[in-house]
Design a protein around this motif. Sequence first.
Motif, PDB file in Angstrom:
ATOM      1  N   GLY A  18       0.767  -1.235   0.000  1.00 44.90           N
ATOM      2  CA  GLY A  18       0.000   0.000   0.000  1.00 44.90           C
ATOM      3  C   GLY A  18       0.793   1.277   0.000  1.00 44.90           C
ATOM      4  O   GLY A  18       0.220   2.364  -0.024  1.00 44.90           O
ATOM      5  N   ARG A  19       2.123   1.185   0.025  1.00 45.11           N
ATOM      6  CA  ARG A  19       2.938   2.385   0.046  1.00 45.11           C
ATOM      7  C   ARG A  19       4.174   2.191  -0.808  1.00 45.11           C
ATOM      8  O   ARG A  19       4.680   1.079  -0.957  1.00 45.11           O
ATOM      9  CB  ARG A  19       3.324   2.768   1.481  1.00 45.11           C
ATOM     10  CG  ARG A  19       4.221   1.748   2.142  1.00 45.11           C
ATOM     11  CD  ARG A  19       4.293   1.918   3.656  1.00 45.11           C
ATOM     12  NE  ARG A  19       5.359   1.050   4.183  1.00 45.11           N
ATOM     13  CZ  ARG A  19       6.563   1.483   4.492  1.00 45.11           C
ATOM     14  NH1 ARG A  19       6.870   2.751   4.325  1.00 45.11           N
ATOM     15  NH2 ARG A  19       7.475   0.655   4.941  1.00 45.11           N
ATOM     16  N   ILE A  20       4.673   3.273  -1.350  1.00 42.90           N
ATOM     17  CA  ILE A  20       5.826   3.234  -2.245  1.00 42.90           C
ATOM     18  C   ILE A  20       6.794   4.334  -1.832  1.00 42.90           C
ATOM     19  O   ILE A  20       6.391   5.478  -1.596  1.00 42.90           O
ATOM     20  CB  ILE A  20       5.393   3.418  -3.712  1.00 42.90           C
ATOM     21  CG1 ILE A  20       4.563   2.199  -4.159  1.00 42.90           C
ATOM     22  CG2 ILE A  20       6.600   3.608  -4.631  1.00 42.90           C
ATOM     23  CD1 ILE A  20       3.897   2.366  -5.490  1.00 42.90           C
ATOM     24  N   ARG A  21       8.051   3.979  -1.752  1.00 40.86           N
ATOM     25  CA  ARG A  21       9.085   4.940  -1.348  1.00 40.86           C
ATOM     26  C   ARG A  21       9.596   5.701  -2.567  1.00 40.86           C
ATOM     27  O   ARG A  21       9.977   5.106  -3.578  1.00 40.86           O
ATOM     28  CB  ARG A  21      10.231   4.189  -0.687  1.00 40.86           C
ATOM     29  CG  ARG A  21      11.422   5.064  -0.266  1.00 40.86           C
ATOM     30  CD  ARG A  21      12.533   4.151   0.180  1.00 40.86           C
ATOM     31  NE  ARG A  21      13.660   4.841   0.770  1.00 40.86           N
ATOM     32  CZ  ARG A  21      14.919   4.661   0.381  1.00 40.86           C
ATOM     33  NH1 ARG A  21      15.191   3.836  -0.619  1.00 40.86           N
ATOM     34  NH2 ARG A  21      15.904   5.288   0.976  1.00 40.86           N
ATOM     35  N   LEU A  22       9.611   7.031  -2.455  1.00 39.90           N
ATOM     36  CA  LEU A  22      10.207   7.885  -3.475  1.00 39.90           C
ATOM     37  C   LEU A  22      11.499   8.457  -2.932  1.00 39.90           C
ATOM     38  O   LEU A  22      11.565   8.894  -1.778  1.00 39.90           O
ATOM     39  CB  LEU A  22       9.275   9.043  -3.845  1.00 39.90           C
ATOM     40  CG  LEU A  22       7.902   8.708  -4.435  1.00 39.90           C
ATOM     41  CD1 LEU A  22       7.168  10.002  -4.757  1.00 39.90           C
ATOM     42  CD2 LEU A  22       8.041   7.849  -5.690  1.00 39.90           C
ATOM     43  N   VAL A  23      12.531   8.458  -3.762  1.00 41.03           N
ATOM     44  CA  VAL A  23      13.787   9.115  -3.414  1.00 41.03           C
ATOM     45  C   VAL A  23      13.824  10.453  -4.140  1.00 41.03           C
ATOM     46  O   VAL A  23      13.636  10.514  -5.359  1.00 41.03           O
ATOM     47  CB  VAL A  23      15.001   8.242  -3.792  1.00 41.03           C
ATOM     48  CG1 VAL A  23      16.304   9.019  -3.630  1.00 41.03           C
ATOM     49  CG2 VAL A  23      15.024   6.984  -2.929  1.00 41.03           C
ATOM     50  N   GLN A  24      14.057  11.494  -3.368  1.00 45.41           N
ATOM     51  CA  GLN A  24      14.032  12.854  -3.900  1.00 45.41           C
ATOM     52  C   GLN A  24      15.421  13.475  -3.798  1.00 45.41           C
ATOM     53  O   GLN A  24      16.085  13.372  -2.775  1.00 45.41           O
ATOM     54  CB  GLN A  24      13.036  13.703  -3.111  1.00 45.41           C
ATOM     55  CG  GLN A  24      13.005  15.169  -3.515  1.00 45.41           C
ATOM     56  CD  GLN A  24      11.947  15.943  -2.756  1.00 45.41           C
ATOM     57  OE1 GLN A  24      10.786  15.535  -2.701  1.00 45.41           O
ATOM     58  NE2 GLN A  24      12.334  17.063  -2.155  1.00 45.41           N
ATOM     59  N   ILE A  25      15.850  14.135  -4.862  1.00 45.49           N
ATOM     60  CA  ILE A  25      17.090  14.895  -4.859  1.00 45.49           C
ATOM     61  C   ILE A  25      16.731  16.358  -5.079  1.00 45.49           C
ATOM     62  O   ILE A  25      16.113  16.702  -6.088  1.00 45.49           O
ATOM     63  CB  ILE A  25      18.058  14.409  -5.953  1.00 45.49           C
ATOM     64  CG1 ILE A  25      18.399  12.925  -5.746  1.00 45.49           C
ATOM     65  CG2 ILE A  25      19.339  15.241  -5.952  1.00 45.49           C
ATOM     66  CD1 ILE A  25      19.307  12.345  -6.814  1.00 45.49           C
ATOM     67  N   GLY A  26      17.120  17.209  -4.128  1.00 43.78           N
ATOM     68  CA  GLY A  26      16.782  18.618  -4.212  1.00 43.78           C
ATOM     69  C   GLY A  26      15.657  18.992  -3.270  1.00 43.78           C
ATOM     70  O   GLY A  26      15.141  18.161  -2.516  1.00 43.78           O
ATOM     71  N   GLU A  27      15.287  20.259  -3.310  1.00 43.27           N
ATOM     72  CA  GLU A  27      14.290  20.786  -2.383  1.00 43.27           C
ATOM     73  C   GLU A  27      12.870  20.406  -2.798  1.00 43.27           C
ATOM     74  O   GLU A  27      12.589  20.145  -3.970  1.00 43.27           O
ATOM     75  CB  GLU A  27      14.422  22.305  -2.300  1.00 43.27           C
ATOM     76  CG  GLU A  27      15.792  22.782  -1.835  1.00 43.27           C
ATOM     77  CD  GLU A  27      16.167  22.262  -0.454  1.00 43.27           C
ATOM     78  OE1 GLU A  27      15.250  22.029   0.362  1.00 43.27           O
ATOM     79  OE2 GLU A  27      17.370  22.086  -0.194  1.00 43.27           O
ATOM     80  N   ASP A  28      11.964  20.428  -1.822  1.00 45.50           N
ATOM     81  CA  ASP A  28      10.576  20.029  -2.062  1.00 45.50           C
ATOM     82  C   ASP A  28       9.906  20.869  -3.141  1.00 45.50           C
ATOM     83  O   ASP A  28       9.125  20.358  -3.947  1.00 45.50           O
ATOM     84  CB  ASP A  28       9.762  20.145  -0.766  1.00 45.50           C
ATOM     85  CG  ASP A  28      10.125  19.074   0.250  1.00 45.50           C
ATOM     86  OD1 ASP A  28      10.743  18.073  -0.152  1.00 45.50           O
ATOM     87  OD2 ASP A  28       9.802  19.250   1.435  1.00 45.50           O
ATOM     88  N   ALA A  29      10.189  22.173  -3.137  1.00 45.03           N
ATOM     89  CA  ALA A  29       9.490  23.071  -4.060  1.00 45.03           C
ATOM     90  C   ALA A  29       9.784  22.744  -5.520  1.00 45.03           C
ATOM     91  O   ALA A  29       8.907  22.863  -6.383  1.00 45.03           O
ATOM     92  CB  ALA A  29       9.868  24.519  -3.764  1.00 45.03           C
ATOM     93  N   ALA A  30      11.017  22.342  -5.800  1.00 38.42           N
ATOM     94  CA  ALA A  30      11.405  22.041  -7.184  1.00 38.42           C
ATOM     95  C   ALA A  30      12.493  20.981  -7.178  1.00 38.42           C
ATOM     96  O   ALA A  30      13.671  21.271  -7.413  1.00 38.42           O
ATOM     97  CB  ALA A  30      11.891  23.308  -7.892  1.00 38.42           C
ATOM     98  N   PRO A  31      12.134  19.722  -6.910  1.00 37.81           N
ATOM     99  CA  PRO A  31      13.155  18.668  -6.852  1.00 37.81           C
ATOM    100  C   PRO A  31      13.846  18.454  -8.194  1.00 37.81           C
ATOM    101  O   PRO A  31      13.207  18.532  -9.245  1.00 37.81           O
ATOM    102  CB  PRO A  31      12.367  17.425  -6.428  1.00 37.81           C
ATOM    103  CG  PRO A  31      10.953  17.719  -6.771  1.00 37.81           C
ATOM    104  CD  PRO A  31      10.784  19.196  -6.651  1.00 37.81           C
TER     105      PRO A  31
END
Length: 244
Positions: A190-203
């Motif tokens: 039921g859940r999926i992990r996202l990896v983010q590079i950079g800030e939330d506003a504009a990854p």
Amino acid sequence: MDSPDPTDPIYRSDPYARDVSAKVVSHTDEGGIVLDKSNFYPTGGGQPGDSGWIDWDGHSLAIATTVKGDTGASVLVPAEPAQVPPIGAHVMQRLDWERRHKHMRVHTALHLLSVVIPLPVTGGSIGAGRGRLDFMMPEPPENRDALEAELNRLIDQDLVVSERWITDDDLDANPSLVKTMSVQPPRGNGRIRLVQIGEDAAPTDLQPCGGTHVARTGEIGRVLFGKIENKGKQNRRVNIALEI
């Protein structure tokens, strides 16, 4: 769905954990060792399984690799037939940190490579200091040096690498998050992990991934392009290596 499950394996909740105590809960028929908690990453998503050692009661056992068991738990595979800790034994896991850290650096660099070359990814592989992505790219890039320079420019920005969690429905509503055609994100819980590079506003990058990554891109260090290989009419393989 902003936070991970607290029962997540240690390699995911804290990829920098090197020495972790645990208890043996079972053995596999093939001689593998399953612990109640593990900082050893199991082979998956193009990233090799971790190696290292486990110590108990004056004994030390070399671990050659780690694979995923039937229940999803990490199974530590001994380097050679030897005495294994009995079920219930308390052990200390010692990660081969130098090897793991190179995996983390390369894995994060490959995420940025998929930004520099914004084409569908058809495959990939991570090694200790080297890695590659296969792209749906009928023609070779016009300026290989410019791509290498852009990749290192992103690395030098020292961008924060973080994670967030979404539901299966969220992913279905945003299929463009999945860049890799050959590997689909694991589903079922039921859940999926996202990896983010950079800030939330504009990854700079955001994609599903279950692997281990560095905390900031500056930790990757300089990356060099290797061969760009022809892998058929529609595919090119782009190789990269850490400048060590």
